[in-house]
Design an enzyme around this catalytic site. Structure first.
Site, PDB file in Angstrom:
ATOM      1  CD  GLU A 249      93.326  75.475 141.390  1.00  0.00           C
ATOM      2  OE1 GLU A 249      93.439  75.704 142.617  1.00  0.00           O
ATOM      3  OE2 GLU A 249      92.269  75.635 140.755  1.00  0.00           O
TER       4      GLU A 249
ATOM      5  CD  GLU B  21      90.391  78.611 146.048  1.00  0.00           C
ATOM      6  OE1 GLU B  21      90.920  78.706 144.918  1.00  0.00           O
ATOM      7  OE2 GLU B  21      89.327  77.994 146.250  1.00  0.00           O
TER       8      GLU B  21
ATOM      9  CG  HIS C 277      92.128  79.856 141.577  1.00  0.00           C
ATOM     10  ND1 HIS C 277      90.805  79.918 141.959  1.00  0.00           N
ATOM     11  CD2 HIS C 277      92.256  80.685 140.510  1.00  0.00           C
ATOM     12  CE1 HIS C 277      90.154  80.745 141.151  1.00  0.00           C
ATOM     13  NE2 HIS C 277      91.012  81.220 140.260  1.00  0.00           N
TER      14      HIS C 277
ATOM     15  CG  HIS D 120      87.227  81.552 144.733  1.00  0.00           C
ATOM     16  ND1 HIS D 120      86.273  81.019 143.884  1.00  0.00           N
ATOM     17  CD2 HIS D 120      88.308  80.720 144.654  1.00  0.00           C
ATOM     18  CE1 HIS D 120      86.735  79.908 143.330  1.00  0.00           C
ATOM     19  NE2 HIS D 120      87.971  79.702 143.773  1.00  0.00           N
TER      20      HIS D 120
END
Length: 304
Positions: free
Chosen positions: A268, A130, A186, A93
């Protein structure tokens, strides 16, 4: 008590009388020294150059280790075994994606279907994004790997472009760099109570512009190594909501994996929506452990 004044001369000790042997030795010593100097000047036996004194001087000037062998302290260090290896790190992101909804909602081809260019990502309940987390861990990981001789490239550094990049471009950056390994960082946004981390592996995809068949095997090796080292370094548990307790998940719907032609995985790192995981993800010291664990998995893979 005795007194020694300035005009007092103490009695002198008697000198022993020299015998014939003492006199003879005194005469011989200068001659022996002269002979030794002559011997050194013309060279001793076994020296074809006739210059043993020069060789001795050169030998005595060389540093010697306690074991008696020449020291290697003055030699330059050998090259890093990881020199020439390339790793691409993809910080998930971008902190400004929310300001560019039109751009990030544009659809791109990921082989199996079309998906949004990028998303805003998630955040903790307290607002820690995030994208902030992924950039921080990515920089820490980059520093660790570079110290070991690895060439590291980031897909973006939060500055250019001011949004994205799109998932297809993220994959392309790793491909163009001919990376030996690539990883996308992430953190998840699962429901409260869902805890732990998982590593996402590419599935076998051969559709459209995607063909992962050549990287499925090495990517699995990379992902398994990262999962083990990450868990050991951070103490974080394998995900309790996905992966059946293995910490590993295979997916075919992620453009960053589908379009990659180099070994690549996603991680993650924890669930930002769970208070227990959030306490870890927002802790600077823990993020350093996260970067360390990921780096160890990557380095093991690079060393093969």
């Amino acid at each position: 008590m005795s007194y020694v004044g300035p005009d007092f001369d103490p009695p002198q000790p008697r000198r022993p009388r020299r015998g014939p042997l003492t006199v003879a030795l005194a005469a011989l010593v200068p001659g022996a020294l002269i002979g030794w100097f002559v011997y050194e000047a013309v060279g001793g036996p076994g020296d074809s150059s006739g210059n043993t004194s020069s060789a001795a001087a050169a030998s005595s000037s060389a540093p010697v280790s306690p074991s008696g062998t020449a020291s290697n302290d003055d030699k330059p260090p050998g090259p890093s075994p990881l020199k020439g290896k390339v790793v691409v790190i993809d910080p998930g992101h971008n902190v400004t994606n929310f300001q560019h909804s039109a751009e990030i909602n544009r659809k791109v081809d990921i082989g199996t279907n079309w998906k949004e260019c990028d998303t805003t990502g998630t955040s903790t309940n307290a607002g820690y994004a995030e994208a902030q987390f992924t950039m921080d861990v990515s920089h820490r990981l980059k520093t660790i790997l570079e110290k070991q001789g690895v060439t590291v490239k980031l897909t973006h550094d939060g500055d250019s472009p001011s949004w994205g990049p799109c998932v297809d471009q993220r994959a392309r950056i790793g491909n163009d760099a001919h990376a030996d390994a690539a990883i996308s960082i992430h953190a998840d946004g699962a429901p409260v109570g869902d805890r732990g981390f998982h590593v996402i592996l590419p599935g076998s995809v051969h559709a459209g512009g995607a063909d992962t068949r050549a990287i499925v095997g090495p990517s699995a090796t990379l992902g398994k190594g990262i999962a083990g080292d990450y868990r050991r370094a951070t103490g974080e548990q394998f995900s309790n909501y996905i992966g059946d307790g293995t910490g590993l998940v295979t997916r075919k719907d992620l453009g960053g994996l589908n379009l990659s032609t180099v070994p690549k995985v996603f991680i993650e790192c924890g669930n930002m929506r769970d208070s227990n995981d959030a306490a870890l993800l927002t802790n600077s010291a823990w993020r350093q452990k996260a970067a360390q664990g990921i780096s160890e998995g990557i380095v093991s893979f690079l060393r093969g």
